[in-house]
Design a protein around this motif. Structure first.
Motif, PDB file in Angstrom:
ATOM      1  N   THR A  13       0.838  -1.203   0.000  1.00  0.00           N
ATOM      2  CA  THR A  13       0.000   0.000   0.000  1.00  0.00           C
ATOM      3  C   THR A  13       0.872   1.252   0.000  1.00  0.00           C
ATOM      4  O   THR A  13       0.618   2.206  -0.739  1.00  0.00           O
ATOM      5  CB  THR A  13      -0.925   0.018   1.228  1.00  0.00           C
ATOM      6  OG1 THR A  13      -1.844  -1.075   1.156  1.00  0.00           O
ATOM      7  CG2 THR A  13      -1.712   1.321   1.294  1.00  0.00           C
ATOM      8  N   SER A  52       1.101   3.721  -3.180  1.00  0.00           N
ATOM      9  CA  SER A  52       0.642   5.094  -2.937  1.00  0.00           C
ATOM     10  C   SER A  52       1.706   6.104  -3.365  1.00  0.00           C
ATOM     11  O   SER A  52       1.391   7.157  -3.934  1.00  0.00           O
ATOM     12  CB  SER A  52       0.307   5.286  -1.456  1.00  0.00           C
ATOM     13  OG  SER A  52      -0.767   4.459  -1.064  1.00  0.00           O
ATOM     14  N   ASN A  73       1.133   8.758  -6.436  1.00  0.00           N
ATOM     15  CA  ASN A  73       1.170  10.198  -6.144  1.00  0.00           C
ATOM     16  C   ASN A  73       2.538  10.813  -6.446  1.00  0.00           C
ATOM     17  O   ASN A  73       2.883  11.862  -5.898  1.00  0.00           O
ATOM     18  CB  ASN A  73       0.818  10.432  -4.675  1.00  0.00           C
ATOM     19  CG  ASN A  73      -0.604  10.052  -4.343  1.00  0.00           C
ATOM     20  OD1 ASN A  73      -1.521  10.831  -4.529  1.00  0.00           O
ATOM     21  ND2 ASN A  73      -0.787   8.821  -3.855  1.00  0.00           N
ATOM     22  N   LEU A  99      -1.088  12.144   0.206  1.00  0.00           N
ATOM     23  CA  LEU A  99      -0.469  10.822   0.189  1.00  0.00           C
ATOM     24  C   LEU A  99      -0.580  10.174   1.566  1.00  0.00           C
ATOM     25  O   LEU A  99      -1.005   9.015   1.697  1.00  0.00           O
ATOM     26  CB  LEU A  99       0.994  10.947  -0.219  1.00  0.00           C
ATOM     27  CG  LEU A  99       1.897   9.725  -0.006  1.00  0.00           C
ATOM     28  CD1 LEU A  99       1.433   8.559  -0.865  1.00  0.00           C
ATOM     29  CD2 LEU A  99       3.352  10.065  -0.322  1.00  0.00           C
ATOM     30  N   ILE A 133      -3.051   6.809   2.794  1.00  0.00           N
ATOM     31  CA  ILE A 133      -2.552   5.565   3.388  1.00  0.00           C
ATOM     32  C   ILE A 133      -3.279   5.279   4.700  1.00  0.00           C
ATOM     33  O   ILE A 133      -3.694   4.144   4.975  1.00  0.00           O
ATOM     34  CB  ILE A 133      -1.034   5.658   3.628  1.00  0.00           C
ATOM     35  CG1 ILE A 133      -0.303   5.774   2.291  1.00  0.00           C
ATOM     36  CG2 ILE A 133      -0.529   4.446   4.404  1.00  0.00           C
ATOM     37  CD1 ILE A 133       1.165   6.122   2.414  1.00  0.00           C
TER      38      ILE A 133
END
Length: 505
Positions: free
Chosen positions: A284, A288, A292, A305, A309
């Motif tokens: 993840t 992410s 981003n 960001l 998360i």
């Protein structure tokens, strides 16, 4: 609460005479259950509103109007004895004091209730989830007014798990009955089964439940019928007099719904699940950052960001951006904003990242909140792939492990604990042992067989053995058979140990 128990007992006695709990396809429910519901509704409402009234009185004291925390604390301590929770005094800038921590160095300015509270309105039952403690709460709060303006507020974050247990004991419903409480947004505030607390019926419930709750929210009391878990449920509902909460009391046709069968705990089942959970959090973070990538050059982009998360991973306590000098520049959730600007370059995982920018899975450490924590960190790069700081996720291992164990059947003679290769206990069913060092803590010093096997466990990724240690909750020594396996992330290994007391009767 004693009065509630007496009233409920009488209701249940009368209902048993009237065929209480018997299968009935009629829409109407036995009348005594209206009394059970009404008594529970008013008891819950009284508990919360009495706390709010006490907070309001505290807000009127000279100590509150002068901001005298030590004076305020004496009042809040008395309230804490009545109903468990976090009792606090918050300032207009969002910083706050709590009974257990005094000045917390945390900030409530981003809470959904904050602006309304400092506009002079009371808070009644606002849902809050603490990522650091895992506790679900309802906030009751009252502003402190002096000179015609709000200069602070008194609040209580009341633990919902405690209210859930208290209501379950008081109502003592037989098999085939259930209850829950929702707020005006359809969020479950309380439930007979605590796993449902904070689930939203409009996103997680059946269509008939959604329709039933939508109708209930337009009325103060009534009946509804819905299907859930493969069973039809006939329910009474009633709104709490002073909160926008509705309590639902339901009879389940066909009796008690059996929960899904749980698998027996074994390393073969658990270790892959734990490895998958850690790898998922790591993935993840990685995905992410990649998604981003173009936005991480601005504060807004980095905060998006971090918050993204946080929203995806409940085991993540905080997500932060650490710059190229080791300064913690941004952090989410925003209640931790007071630590922004801190130099954390000396922390082991930060120093490792600054020396060699690559993914890191840290050793365990004691977080400032008092729990055992670990960090997963990944580097950020600028458009030219130069090191541009890192994203650091603080995890509480308990919150990774416990949801996995909940789905497994653990026989009473079995225990599961997790250790780093240096002997640090990352997880143990006895919370007092979490964070201890196996090879140096006095608790283990007299158990040579445990220390000997511990050194073998540290040295080998898998194996079996035997040792002597205290039985859970006892000083008595018992023999424990152990088998272990390993999970690994970024060169950091955890030994997962499953023990069995073979001679326990």
């Amino acid at each position: 609460m004693k009065r509630l128990l007496v009233l409920l007992s009488l209701c249940l006695v009368f209902s048993s005479v009237d065929g209480f709990g018997a299968k009935n396809t009629a829409r109407s429910l036995p009348n005594p259950m209206e009394s059970v519901l009404n008594t529970a509704v008013h008891s819950l409402d009284n508990q919360l509103m009495n706390i709010l009234a006490s907070l309001e009185l505290t807000a009127m004291t000279s100590e509150a109007k002068s901001g005298n925390w030590q004076g305020i604390k004496t009042y809040l301590l008395k309230l804490e004895e009545r109903l468990p929770g976090v009792y606090f005094y918050v300032l207009p800038d969002g910083n706050y004091y709590s009974v257990d921590k005094d000045f917390t160095n945390l900030n409530l300015g981003n809470r959904g209730y904050f602006q309304s509270l400092f506009a002079g309105k009371q808070v009644k039952g606002f849902p809050i989830y603490s990522r650091s403690t895992g506790k679900k709460s309802a906030v009751m709060a009252s502003p402190v007014v002096a000179g015609g303006r709000v200069i602070g507020a008194m609040g209580a974050s009341v633990y919902l798990d405690n209210l859930h247990r208290e209501l379950n004991r008081a109502m003592a419903l037989p098999d085939g009955w259930t209850w829950f409480v929702v707020n005006s947004a359809g969020q479950t505030m309380l439930d007979k089964d605590p796993d449902f607390i904070f689930m939203n019926v409009f996103t997680s419930g059946s269509k008939s439940l959604q329709n039933g709750i939508a109708g209930a929210l337009k009325n103060t009391k009534g009946e509804m019928r819905y299907e859930l878990g493969g069973a039809v449920r006939h329910a009474l509902y009633q709104k709490l007099p002073n909160l926008d909460w509705w309590m639902i009391l339901a009879r389940i046709d066909g009796g008690k719904v059996k929960p899904p069968a749980k698998l027996e705990l074994s390393l073969k089942k658990f270790v892959p699940q734990l490895q998958s959970a850690l790898s998922r959090i790591d993935a993840t973070l990685s995905k992410s950052i990649d998604k981003n990538h173009d936005g991480v050059n601005t504060e807004a982009g980095i905060r998006n960001l971090l918050s993204g998360i946080i929203s995806k991973e409940p085991a993540v306590i905080t997500a932060s951006y650490v710059d190229v000098k080791g300064t913690l520049s941004y952090i989410e959730p925003r209640e931790y904003k007071n630590v922004e600007g801190s130099d954390i370059s000396s922390q082991e995982h930060v120093a490792a990242m600054l020396k060699k920018p690559e993914p890191v899975f840290s050793q365990g450490f004691r977080a400032v909140e008092g729990f055992e924590a670990v960090v997963i960190a990944h580097p950020l790069g600028d458009p030219r792939k130069n090191y541009n700081g890192s994203v650091n996720l603080i995890l509480r291992p308990e919150f990774v492990v416990q949801p996995l164990l909940k789905n497994l059947n653990i026989p009473p003679e079995y225990e599961l604990w997790i250790m780093q290769t240096d002997g640090r206990i990352i997880y143990d069913p006895d919370s007092e042992e979490i964070g201890r060092m196996l090879f140096s803590d006095p608790l283990y010093a007299d158990f040579e067989s445990l220390l000997k096997l511990g050194r073998t466990i540290a040295a080998k990724p898998t194996g079996t053995g035997e040792y002597i240690f205290q039985a859970p909750g006892s000083k008595n020594k018992v023999i424990k058979n152990a088998s272990w396996d390993t999970v690994k992330l970024h060169d950091r290994e955890w030994r997962v140990i499953l023990t069995h007391r073979p001679y326990e009767k």
